[in-house]
Structures are given as C-alpha cells and as structure tokens.
Design a protein around this motif. Structure first.
Motif, mmCIF file in Angstrom:
data_model
loop_
_atom_site.group_PDB
_atom_site.id
_atom_site.type_symbol
_atom_site.label_atom_id
_atom_site.label_comp_id
_atom_site.label_asym_id
_atom_site.label_seq_id
_atom_site.Cartn_x
_atom_site.Cartn_y
_atom_site.Cartn_z
ATOM 1 N N SER A 1 45.259 47.903 37.581
ATOM 2 C CA SER A 1 43.970 47.487 38.125
ATOM 3 C C SER A 1 42.883 48.328 37.459
ATOM 4 O O SER A 1 43.145 49.036 36.480
ATOM 5 C CB SER A 1 43.962 47.657 39.649
ATOM 6 N N ARG B 1 34.834 38.491 35.544
ATOM 7 C CA ARG B 1 35.250 39.031 36.841
ATOM 8 C C ARG B 1 34.036 39.555 37.611
ATOM 9 O O ARG B 1 33.136 40.173 37.041
ATOM 10 C CB ARG B 1 36.259 40.159 36.641
ATOM 11 N N SER B 2 34.033 39.352 38.909
ATOM 12 C CA SER B 2 32.944 39.829 39.751
ATOM 13 C C SER B 2 32.914 41.354 39.771
ATOM 14 O O SER B 2 33.964 42.011 39.769
ATOM 15 C CB SER B 2 33.113 39.303 41.178
ATOM 16 N N THR C 1 32.257 43.162 42.164
ATOM 17 C CA THR C 1 32.775 43.661 43.444
ATOM 18 C C THR C 1 34.296 43.534 43.545
ATOM 19 O O THR C 1 34.885 43.946 44.544
ATOM 20 C CB THR C 1 32.130 42.892 44.611
ATOM 21 N N ASP C 2 34.913 42.964 42.516
ATOM 22 C CA ASP C 2 36.370 42.773 42.527
ATOM 23 C C ASP C 2 37.043 44.073 42.091
ATOM 24 O O ASP C 2 37.439 44.246 40.942
ATOM 25 C CB ASP C 2 36.751 41.627 41.589
ATOM 26 N N ASP D 1 39.755 47.505 43.039
ATOM 27 C CA ASP D 1 40.965 47.918 43.741
ATOM 28 C C ASP D 1 40.615 49.072 44.669
ATOM 29 O O ASP D 1 40.352 50.188 44.212
ATOM 30 C CB ASP D 1 42.029 48.337 42.721
ATOM 31 N N ALA E 1 42.330 37.865 39.597
ATOM 32 C CA ALA E 1 41.013 37.984 40.227
ATOM 33 C C ALA E 1 41.115 37.838 41.744
ATOM 34 O O ALA E 1 41.702 36.889 42.257
ATOM 35 C CB ALA E 1 40.067 36.934 39.657
ATOM 36 N N GLY E 2 40.552 38.813 42.462
ATOM 37 C CA GLY E 2 40.507 38.772 43.919
ATOM 38 C C GLY E 2 41.764 39.227 44.624
ATOM 39 O O GLY E 2 41.753 39.415 45.848
ATOM 40 N N GLN F 1 42.013 42.487 46.926
ATOM 41 C CA GLN F 1 41.394 42.485 48.253
ATOM 42 C C GLN F 1 42.285 41.823 49.307
ATOM 43 O O GLN F 1 41.916 41.726 50.476
ATOM 44 C CB GLN F 1 40.044 41.760 48.212
ATOM 45 N N CYS G 1 47.468 44.269 44.765
ATOM 46 C CA CYS G 1 47.095 43.580 43.529
ATOM 47 C C CYS G 1 48.257 42.750 42.999
ATOM 48 O O CYS G 1 49.416 43.168 43.072
ATOM 49 C CB CYS G 1 46.659 44.591 42.479
#
Length: 305
Positions: free
Chosen positions: A111, A134-135, A137-138, A140, A178-179, A182, A190
């Motif tokens: 990550s 990729r955002s 805010t994405d 780990d 991606a994502g 979270q 992840c």
C-alpha cells in the motif's frame, strides 16, 4: 589442427627474437661491393615485455560484529528477554562483511508509503502507483507499506531501530485495489489483484530492483499469469521475499491445523521454475517464537525463513 601447446607469451617472445635475427642477417649480408669490411651484426636484444598488471588491492579487515550492535541495533523499546529482528537474525555478522544493502534497490509492492517520516527521509528512491487517477483520500490507515519499508531501510540515525538493510533504497510501488484499504468488518484490509501485482512486478524489474518484497497473500492457487511474472523476474536475477501468510491455526479436537503451507503467491517458492529465488517468510515474535497464526513452511521448507 596443430597440437602445439607452447604458451602464448613464449610464442610472442620467440617471434620477436626471430624478427630481430632476420633484421640483423639482412644488415650483415647487404651492402654489395665496396672497399670496407662487412658491418658487424647488431646485437640481438630481448623484446620489451609489457609491465605486469597491478595486483588487486587487499580488502580492508572487516570490523567485528559487535561494533554494529548498538542500542539502535537491539532496539531501545525491547525489554529483557526480547530482541529486535536484527538481533534475532544476527544481522551484525552480515554487516561486518559489508552486507548493509549499499547499492541495492528493494521494490516494496504494498500500500502507500509515507516517505516524509524521519526514518524514511532519503531512503525512497522512487514511487509508482499502479492505479491511475487514485483519490488522494485513498490511504492505508494501517500504514502497512510504510511499516514494511521501515523494516527494510529505516535510517541508521541513533533513534528507534534501524532497517535490516539500512544502506539500501526502496522503490515504493503501490498496488492495492482502489478503495480496498478502507474496507471494514470481517473482510477488512487492503486487497491486491493479479493484474496490479503483475504490473507492479514488471515495473520493479524494468526499474532496476534486485529484490522484490511482497508482504501479502491470498487463498487459493497462484494464477498462471502471476506465476509467469514471478518466474520471468527470477530469470532476470531478481530475488523475492513473500509473506507466508497469517492463516495459521493450531489443531483442535474437531479441526486439523490450518496454514500448514504458505498462501499464494509465496507457495511458488517450492517450484523449481523460480530457481530458489523466492523466499517464503514466516512471522516470529520478539521472544524468538513463531506465532500460531503464521503459515508454516510445508512444501517450501527449503526456501522458507
């Protein structure tokens, strides 16, 4: 075919002597008539040989392992009876022979890695995200990629514990879906697809990584596509360190032991196609014992740490 085994240097000397002799003979026989006596032949001199190549420099004496066993080596946060990983693997013996990681790039496929923390400043040679767009805010939340990178190359700066290869550099390759970092609940953590892992491996090889670390794993059999990427990398001389997995469990009265062999992709360590260049890595606690949750060696016993 000639069976002449005369050393080349000797042949060269003889050839030079013959040339000198031929020249002196011409000088002695030439000149035609004339009143004077014949010119005495020139002396035959041995050829001038090139100077010998200098001997390689003598390696400086190695330092004793104890000179590397500092508070930072053992870890100031470890209590009596417990040791840092460096102490457990006797890394000081390798350091005494110059094996500190200097000149080596280790690709960490994981990550995100936070290169701004003090222990990693100047230790990250480059970074690459397999996922485009990729955002921001994405991230780990567990900072797994940062932790793994620190274990490998954390600076030797007198604080905490330095990395096992503190003079190496990390090429940080982010490959989590991606994502996925979270995700919460039973399936939290992840996730990594074969597509992103293959892309990450190929990128690492193309950018000069000599070692690829993959502290990840999954259930099931390794796919042909992922195995091919690993085999191709080992053919190029790359060595892999891959987590054996955390799926282990002791046997019970109703269930057999779990995790008796590594998960994929570490299971490929036992495959002859990778030429012994994949190491499956189990877990060990600070007291030197292996936790129950760590997958055991099983079929990869010859390539398991």
């Amino acid at each position: 075919m000639s069976n002449d085994r005369t050393p080349t240097v000797v042949k060269a000397v003889r050839a030079a002597l013959l040339v000198s002799l031929a020249a002196s003979t011409v000088a002695a026989c030439g000149g035609g008539g004339g009143g004077g006596g014949s010119t005495p032949p020139s002396p035959i001199l041995p050829p001038v040989l090139p100077p010998l190549a200098p001997l390689p420099p003598v390696s400086p004496p190695t330092l004793p392992p104890s000179s590397f066993e500092t508070t930072e080596y053992f870890g100031s946060g470890f209590t009596s009876g417990n040791k840092s990983g460096l102490g457990q693997i006797h890394a000081s013996s390798a350091y005494a022979r110059g094996a500190t990681g200097a000149g080596i790039t280790v690709a960490v496929i994981d990550s995100n890695v936070d290169s701004t923390i003090s222990e990693l400043q100047g230790q990250i040679s480059g970074s690459y995200d397999v996922i485009t767009g990729r955002s921001a805010t994405d991230l780990d939340a567990d900072s797994h990629g940062t932790l793994v990178s620190s274990v490998i190359v954390a600076r030797k700066n007198g604080a905490g514990v330095h990395g096992v290869a503190y003079e190496a550099k990390v090429l940080a390759i982010r490959a989590d879906t991606a994502g996925s970092c979270q995700t919460t609940g039973e399936d939290e953590g992840c996730k990594f697809s074969d597509t992103t892992l293959v892309t990450a491996i190929n990128y690492a090889v193309a950018n000069g990584a000599k070692i690829i670390n993959m502290s990840l794993g999954g259930d099931g059999n390794i796919s042909a596509r992922l195995k091919s990427a690993i085999v191709a990398a080992t053919d190029a001389g790359v060595v892999f360190a891959i987590s054996a997995g955390n799926e282990g469990a002791a046997p019970t009265s109703t269930d057999a032991a779990k995790g008796t062999s590594p998960t994929e992709p570490a299971i490929v360590a036992g495959d002859a196609a990778v030429r012994g260049r994949v190491i499956a890595v189990g877990a060990v606690g600070p007291n030197g014992t292996m936790p129950t949750y760590s997958n055991r060696a099983g079929s990869t016993a010859s390539f398991y740490l």
